[in-house]
Write a protein that holds these residues in place. Structure first.
Motif, mmCIF file in Angstrom:
data_model
loop_
_atom_site.group_PDB
_atom_site.id
_atom_site.type_symbol
_atom_site.label_atom_id
_atom_site.label_comp_id
_atom_site.label_asym_id
_atom_site.label_seq_id
_atom_site.Cartn_x
_atom_site.Cartn_y
_atom_site.Cartn_z
ATOM 1 N N ASP A 151 40.948 44.782 40.228
ATOM 2 C CA ASP A 151 40.902 43.552 40.615
ATOM 3 C C ASP A 151 42.099 42.985 41.595
ATOM 4 O O ASP A 151 42.199 41.862 41.957
ATOM 5 N N SER A 152 42.901 44.022 42.070
ATOM 6 C CA SER A 152 43.959 43.599 43.184
ATOM 7 C C SER A 152 44.398 44.838 43.445
ATOM 8 O O SER A 152 44.082 46.276 43.156
ATOM 9 N N GLU A 153 45.062 45.235 44.590
ATOM 10 C CA GLU A 153 45.687 46.311 45.567
ATOM 11 C C GLU A 153 46.488 47.026 44.586
ATOM 12 O O GLU A 153 46.201 48.379 44.566
ATOM 13 N N ALA A 154 47.296 46.570 43.721
ATOM 14 C CA ALA A 154 48.189 47.211 43.073
ATOM 15 C C ALA A 154 47.471 47.858 41.853
ATOM 16 O O ALA A 154 47.659 49.069 41.522
ATOM 17 N N ARG A 155 46.626 47.247 41.271
ATOM 18 C CA ARG A 155 45.763 47.914 40.396
ATOM 19 C C ARG A 155 44.901 49.034 40.682
ATOM 20 O O ARG A 155 44.557 50.163 40.211
ATOM 21 N N MET A 156 44.354 48.691 42.001
ATOM 22 C CA MET A 156 43.505 49.682 42.537
ATOM 23 C C MET A 156 44.511 50.949 42.836
ATOM 24 O O MET A 156 44.082 52.322 42.680
#
Length: 180
Positions: A151-156
């Motif tokens: 759900d976010s660039e960091a989590r991806m």
């Protein structure tokens, strides 16, 4: 815009850091305890009391078994709410077992970057990452956290790194029976 998550290298890949079964034995036993959702020790609600009493009974049973399991896998949702009192109670219960504890992250056990959970896991198992692998006998075990949300660039980025690590781990263990 999502907030940036700390991505320490230790969070992202650990393999073969545990050796709960010595040698290359073909047969061994392990126990699995799923979804205990422990609350604070002083929580006298019937569900929590039952969870505590049942876990203590299981520990007594496994500790006194004539053929003890080599390790116990806690299959996620270690606590109902990841708060200090509940985590302390889970820690107390896990330490009742006289065999190695192996933790698997559940959706009640924090979100990426898994702060708190990784500290508990390191304390109880020596493993610093929420995803890791180890060999037991002729088997290969792989553990990954459950809440991969993207759900976010960091989590991806965490998920991408996990998948890259997983591909390398599976390749390195090709030919071994694998439990994930």
């Amino acid at each position: 815009v999502g907030t940036a998550l700390a991505l320490p290298d230790l969070l992202l890949a650990q393999d073969k850091v545990l050796a709960p079964v010595a040698g290359s034995v073909e047969r061994f036993r392990f126990a699995m305890l799923a979804d205990p959702q422990v609350s604070a020790q002083n929580n006298r609600g019937s569900v929590n009391v039952n969870a505590q009493e049942t876990t203590a009974l299981i520990a007594d049973e496994l500790n006194s078994a004539s053929q003890k399991p080599e390790f116990v896998v806690w299959v996620g949702d270690l606590v109902n709410v990841f708060e200090p009192k509940s985590v302390a109670n889970f820690r107390r219960l896990a330490k009742m077992f006289k065999i190695p504890n192996i933790l698997l992250h559940g959706n009640h056990d924090t979100r990426p970057p898994y702060e708190g959970y990784t500290q508990l896991q390191e304390e109880l198992t020596g493993v610093e990452s929420p995803f890791y692998s180890f060999d037991a006998g002729s088997w290969h075990f792989i553990f990954t956290p459950c809440n991969l949300e993207g759900d976010s660039e960091a989590r991806m980025d965490i998920e991408r790194r996990l998948l890259e690590w997983l591909a390398r781990d599976l390749e390195a263990s090709a030919g071994r029976p694998t439990i994930m």
